[in-house]
Write a protein that holds these residues in place. Sequence first.
Motif: not given
Length: 273
Positions: A38-64
Amino acid sequence: MPSKLVEKYFRTEHLPHIWCPGCGNGIVTRAIVKAIDNLDIDPNDCCIVSGIGCSARASGYLDFNTMHTTHGRALAFATGIKLANPDLHVIVITGDGDSSAIGGNHLIHAARRNIDITTIVYNNNTYGMTGGQYSPTTPTGDKGTTAPYGNIDLNFDLCKLTKAAGATYVSRSTIYSPNMITNQVEEGMKNKGFSFIEALTICPTYYGRKNKKGGALEMMEFLKENTINVAAYDKLPEEKRQGKYIVGEIHKSSRPEYTEEYQKIIDSFSKEG
């Protein structure tokens, strides 16, 4: 369309995901991606960081630009990334245990510094990945594998915690209202400072089963029936507030952002040189 979001923002070679049937993590992840779209942010301008846990698996699925870090340290890594490249949109994906137990100090100091990081906590009230131990947000009296007779600890209100620590944007939503999550992530990313979004989600496999909460449908219904928007909550008598979760925009303020203040110090030394 959801399929277009998947094609545009996900590493499809890593799908299907490994989350349990009925888990709410996919709903939160989709809401985050929708906000970025919605914000029209280029994935190359975005960094997604996660730790450890079920939710943290999301960073591996996201192409950023993504980083899957150690337990509780996602905000510490994210702070380094933001300082190294302040122009990046830095998003931290974390769980209730990852963020408020082993990562608790990093959470309060990131909020205190008001560094421009958007943090989304997938709060399912348990350590789902490691077998259902109770977490700092497990309601008092509820059970976990490490509290078979009931948790006697007072559970954290993470929104109150981060507001008190200095966050300039604080909100809460649930997976029953995914559009609210999306809107809050958008507002968090637009805020110039530390933004904290708590997304109440569900873990039928461990927390739900251990506490006889029913399956995914029943747990979703519980979220529907036990959440009240902040505007309505303030008008309710005390007896009707008991056991209810406040959702909506809980806090918004403005004060200097950390990387901008840091840059002023660098610039002052450059002028002296």
